[in-house]
Design a protein around this motif. Structure first.
Motif, mmCIF file in Angstrom:
data_model
loop_
_atom_site.group_PDB
_atom_site.id
_atom_site.type_symbol
_atom_site.label_atom_id
_atom_site.label_comp_id
_atom_site.label_asym_id
_atom_site.label_seq_id
_atom_site.Cartn_x
_atom_site.Cartn_y
_atom_site.Cartn_z
ATOM 1 N N ASN A 233 -6.202 0.022 -1.531
ATOM 2 C CA ASN A 233 -5.743 0.981 -2.450
ATOM 3 C C ASN A 233 -4.188 1.305 -1.755
ATOM 4 O OD1 ASN A 233 -7.795 1.825 -0.106
ATOM 5 N ND2 ASN A 233 -6.371 3.583 -0.346
ATOM 6 N N SER B 63 -10.673 4.236 -2.053
ATOM 7 C CA SER B 63 -10.888 2.674 -2.057
ATOM 8 C C SER B 63 -11.310 2.000 -3.019
ATOM 9 C CB SER B 63 -11.722 2.633 -0.595
ATOM 10 O OG SER B 63 -11.074 3.333 0.573
ATOM 11 N N HIS C 217 -7.536 12.427 2.221
ATOM 12 C CA HIS C 217 -7.633 10.941 1.930
ATOM 13 C C HIS C 217 -8.512 10.657 0.958
ATOM 14 C CE1 HIS C 217 -5.828 7.525 4.296
ATOM 15 N NE2 HIS C 217 -6.893 7.069 3.999
ATOM 16 N N SER D 281 -8.165 -0.919 3.587
ATOM 17 C CA SER D 281 -8.537 -1.136 2.185
ATOM 18 C C SER D 281 -7.673 -1.188 1.180
ATOM 19 C CB SER D 281 -9.323 0.490 1.811
ATOM 20 O OG SER D 281 -8.570 1.222 2.222
ATOM 21 N N LYS E 127 0.878 -1.203 0.063
ATOM 22 C CA LYS E 127 0.011 -0.064 -0.072
ATOM 23 C C LYS E 127 0.722 1.310 -0.045
ATOM 24 C CE LYS E 127 -3.500 0.923 2.835
ATOM 25 N NZ LYS E 127 -5.009 1.181 2.121
#
Ligand code: TXA
Ligand code: MG
Length: 335
Positions: A145, A151, A232, A143, A52
């Motif tokens: 992503n 996400s 975010h 998540s 990530k």
């Protein structure tokens, strides 16, 4: 819980074998896709952070199977479990709710971000349930992503986002809720909502009584909730959030040669400069469609995105929260 077919059961078995071997698997849940690793394998959990690009002090949620004896399941991970936790679990699990509880001492610092708490959730998606039941233990899963980005709500989003870092993506179709779980912190004096979601503050308060003030959290150096960072859930394309007349004015002000992505509940004007995504007029279906729509606009080669802000009403709280953060982080390539 609905059952799964033979082909899906075979996919689940393949995913379980990979997870036991320490690999990462894209896991469908009812909220968004998770990037799952065996929570009892620190090396596997460490791979989540690498895949990530996420800082190590951000805790990850442990996903648990739906158990008949939920209290012994919880006490494997958490201690000093208050009655409010049992009550919320009984009311909303399996479902889009994460509980923050004081952790058991043997829970890895990688999972807790070095905090004295652990986040726990029992997802409702039938494939996630089958995976968790078969593996029989917890799956750590943020998540799926890249850190700070949108996400994923389909298996294809996960593959686009993470590529070969993920050994397999279990395809459970589009996520029905579409935004991340509501997070309730039960480790302090009064229950507090750390992240709004489909389960509302009013629904939580109806079970546990008055909620504590959450506006004071997230001011320290280490965010307790990574979703609490102002930037975010962000697209790469610059994005503006405009309400009411400001939206109308923003559209009127675009240049003749601009290409602008628009997210709005209104229908599209006949103008080739717009890549227009018409959104549902109610909060729940809007949330379901939101991330796929942002992703599609982000991939459409637009100069910028303009979002027609939904009403400032309690039912829109979680959607407005995600839109605000997306606008704050949009275009920022530094994380
Ligand atoms: O719907 C969801 O919750 C999805 C699906 C995959 O379950 N998961 C998810 O994970 O959104 P993630 O890591 O993207 O967001 C989980 C949030 C993070 O902001 C993390 O900081 C917070 O939960 N969290 C996890 N453990 C925590 C803890 N012990 N204390 C405070 N916050 C915690
Ligand atoms: Mg996330």
């Amino acid at each position: 819980m609905s059952t799964i077919d033979t082909a899906q059961a075979a996919e689940v078995a393949r995913a379980v074998a990979l997870l036991r071997a320490g690999e990462l698997v894209g896991m469908p849940t009812e909220t968004v896709y998770g990037l799952a690793a065996d929570a009892s394998n620190p090396a596997a959990v460490a791979r989540i952070f690498a895949a990530k690009g996420r800082p190590a002090d951000h805790p990850v949620i442990v996903h648990l199977p739906d158990a008949t004896d939920m209290s012994s399941q919880l006490s494997r991970w958490a201690r000093e479990i208050p009655p409010a936790a049992q009550a919320l679990a009984a009311a909303f699990w399996p479902g889009p709710l994460t509980l923050i509880l004081k952790r058991q001492p043997d829970v890895s610092d990688l999972i807790t971000g070095g905090q004295d708490t652990v986040g726990l959730r029992v997802p409702a998606h039938p494939l996630a349930q089958a995976l968790l039941k078969t593996i029989g233990s917890g799956l750590a899963a943020p998540s799926a992503n890249r850190f700070g980005r949108i996400s994923p709500t389909t298996a294809a989003h996960v593959r686009d986002e993470l590529g070969p870092a993920v050994a397999m993506v279990l395809d459970g179709g589009p996520c029905p809720v579409g935004i991340e779980s509501t997070i309730v912190d039960l480790s302090g004096d009064a229950p507090r909502i750390l992240r709004p979601g489909r389960i509302s503050a009013a629904q939580v308060a109806a079970i546990v009584g008055p909620l504590g003030d959450h506006s004071r959290q997230g001011t320290g150096a280490t965010p307790r909730v990574s979703g609490s960072l102002e930037a975010h859930y962000a697209p790469r394309t610059p994005m503006q959030l405009c309400a009411g007349q400001a939206f109308v004015d923003a559209l009127a002000g675009i240049h003749i040669d601009e290409r602008v992505g628009v997210l709005s509940m209104r229908s599209s004007p006949d103008d080739p400069r717009f890549v227009w995504r018409m959104m549902p007029g109610e909060a729940a279906p809007y949330a379901t469609a939101l991330y796929a729509a942002l992703r599609a606009l982000d991939d459409a080669g637009c100069d910028r995105l303009i979002v027609d802000a939904p009403p400032q009403e309690p039912v829109w709280l979680a959607v407005n929260d995600r839109l605000r953060r997306a606008a704050t982080g949009a275009g920022d390539m530094t994380d």
